[in-house]
Design an enzyme around this catalytic site. Structure first.
Site: not given
Ligand code: M6R
Length: 599
Positions: A2, A27, A75, A99-100, A475, A479, A482, A498, A594
């Site tokens: 919403c 949204r 929504w 909203n919520g 990750e 980051k 990149e 190892h 992107k």
């Protein structure tokens, strides 16, 4: 999700509201509506579907001179996307947008129905307006009635309410769902769920804190508790959209608190997990899962493979989409094929999805962009609701992917009866705690800033961790690679001996993820092995580790996923600060795009 807008001023109110709602279209929504109040009269319009339908309905309506208005894109969560369920919802003389989710709406509705109030919609929101009018009968003034109403609500909300009894006023409240108030030197006041509708309109804005409740007229802005802090809003879209942050990536890291609440709304319930996108029928005949994705989304998939096996007791395997496509995979129709993608347009992931569909597998997409190619193609899709992510280095999209996958593994656990009810309730309790873990930590940010100057050279970084902290290590390394262009690898802590340990010396930087809730002693031994070989160690842990050269202390938590989310933020901030110190373009790093629509 919403979206909310509000306006007080002299210009045509309908146009202001609809233009604001247009900026919130990203949204996602399935109906829209506005309420406009002028000279003590309120006109309200609603339409299902796109804003064009609302525009069509209001084409003969305009206002001249001072007035007040509220608007909403809905929504659907409680009740179908119909006109009756669209906001604003009305009482006898007041209108509300929200909203919520109001978690205790059933109790409130039951109580109001007993008092003779008839409800028109199936929504949770409608209780607010009736409750307000009930309180207005009891209280001496309307603001007291509004405050009393808000105090009775459990859950998350951003609320705007207008009433014929206070013709120049908008009442507002925020908890858990974002809301911003803006103003300009023409005396206009604006409200919006994000800054996009305010750019070029408001000169200064206040990002409301949780718990804010107040009212505004053209003369005054009144809040209870903390005063609103206004900051200038840049006039040009690009700077303004960064909301005072140096980079979109930084803004997106800090947004994770808000977007996570959006991701969870309507899904993590009081004592249950609910996905309206799938049902028991969808899971029929499924006895294994294959997850497929690229880059950061692959790391989210890998994280969830531990969760699915541990919680749902279902065999899982994880594929990098570009590998999967050419390995002539053996696919069996008892497999649920889950693709994960922020953009929904990644060519390799899309092609892998096509292969799975052709092989007759049931497919599910976890994606951030509605109507993207992947969402359109999959049999079912669950949106991560992270909002637009502009930084090429994915942050909030990753956090919300992991959250959806954790929720999904619990949903599976429930449907398959693989966990006790007590354990399910415990997981839900910790899930509800995640947004808090993602709250701003200026102290940690400051520490990352300070440490960044020590981690600029050397011959490489190893991010190490065990279990779910291994994908998090991958990750962290991605980051850093990149945006800093420094060489970094993510590795399972127990695997270092190892081979990679041969690289260890003072110029090898080890970033050790050392959660207290999962395999702490094992990870510690692995870090000790590296320290003994003189590697420079930065430990991220709630516990001080005397062999570390540097540490970032995280908070003690009782669940690995809470430690996971806190360490994720540390990795994001550290990578960003190193890249800034190196003078790199954090949002648009060299050679990257992107959305990777080529294979
Ligand atoms: O849009 P997708 O999630 O499908 O994108 C996959 C990768 O290209 C993406 O995650 C990439 O690795 C990011 N730049 C990572 O920050």
């Amino acid at each position: 999700m919403c979206g909310i807008v509000g306006y007080i001023g002299e210009r045509d109110i309908k146009n202001r509201l609809i233009e604001g709602l247009r900026e919130l279209e990203y949204r996602g929504y399935d109906s829209a509506g506005i309420a406009v109040m002028q000279d003590g009269r309120i006109e309200s319009f609603k339409a299902v579907g796109k804003l064009l339908n609302l525009e069509e309905k209001t084409k003969n309506f305009s206002t001249d001179g001072h007035g007040v208005g509220i608007g909403h894109t809905r929504w659907a969560t409680h009740g179908k996307p119909t006109e009756l369920n669209a906001h604003p919802h009305m009482g006898e003389y007041s209108y509300v947008v929200h909203n919520g989710i109001i978690e205790n709406y059933r109790e409130i509705k039951g109580m109001l129905e007993k008092e003779g109030i008839t409800f028109l919609s199936q929504t949770d929101t409608e209780v607010i307006v009736h409750l307000f009018e009930k309180e207005a009968e009891r209280e001496d003034d309307l603001f007291s009635a509004f405050k009393a109403t808000i105090e009775l609500l459990d859950g998350a909300y951003a609320v705007l309410l207008v009433t014929k009894k206070a013709p120049d006023t908008i009442f507002f409240a925020r908890k858990g769902s974002p809301m911003i108030i803006g103003r300009n030197s023409r005396g206009e006041i604006f409200f919006a769920s994000s800054d996009a509708p305010l750019i070029g309109e408001a000169e200064e804005v206040s990002y409301m804190k949780d718990g804010t409740v107040g009212f505004v007229t053209s003369e005054t802005i009144h809040t209870e508790g903390d005063e609103l802090q206004f900051v200038p809003l840049a006039g040009d879209k690009m700077t303004a959209q960064k909301g005072g942050y140096r980079f979109f990536m930084e803004k997106e890291i800090y947004e994770q608190y808000d977007v996570m609440s959006d991701t969870m709304i309507g899904r993590v319930l009081d004592r249950d997990i609910h996905f309206e996108e799938i049902d028991e029928e969808f899971l029929k005949g499924i006895s294994r899962i294959k997850l497929c994705a690229c880059g950061t989304s692959y790391h989210a998939a890998l994280t969830s493979s531990y969760l699915f096996e541990r919680l749902s007791k279902i065999p899982v395997n994880v594929e990098i989409a570009s590998e999967f496509r050419y390995k002539e995979p053996l696919l069996t129709d008892d497999t649920l094929f889950i693709v994960i993608s922020q953009s929904g347009e990644t060519a390799d992931t899309l092609e892998a999805l096509k292969m799975a569909k052709e092989a007759g597998l049931k497919t599910l997409a976890i994606c951030n962009v509605d109507n993207s190619s992947i969402v359109r193609l999959a049999d079912a899709s669950i949106l991560t609701r992270a909002g637009i992510e502009k930084g090429v280095a994915s942050t909030k999209a990753f956090a919300t992917q992991v959250m959806v996958l954790w929720m999904l593994s619990l949903y599976f656990a429930k449907k398959r009866g693989s966990l006790s009810e007590e354990r399910i309730q415990e997981e839900i309790k910790y899930m509800n705690y995640v947004p808090k873990v993602l709250q701003k930590s200026l102290e940690v940010h400051e520490k990352c800033k300070r440490l960044s100057k020590r981690y600029l050279h050397g011959h490489g970084f190893f991010f190490i961790g065990r279990d779910i902290f291994f994908p998090l290590a991958l990750e962290g390394a991605l980051k850093l690679k990149e945006i800093s262009y420094l060489h970094a690898e993510g590795y399972p802590a127990g695997e270092m001996k190892h081979g990679p340990i041969a690289l260890a010396d003072a110029e090898l930087f080890t970033i050790a993820l050392m959660p207290k809730t999962l395999l702490y002693d094992k990870t510690k031994s692995n870090v000790e092995e590296l320290s003994a070989r003189d590697s420079t160690i930065l430990s991220i842990s709630p516990e001080m580790f005397d062999l570390a050269d540097d540490f970032i202390l995280t908070h003690p938590h009782n669940h690995p996923m809470l430690e996971f989310f806190e360490m994720m933020i540390v990795e994001q901030l550290l990578a960003m600060e190193i890249a800034i110190r190196l003078g790199n373009d954090v949002d648009m790093p060299r050679n990257l795009a992107k959305s990777v629509t080529v294979e």
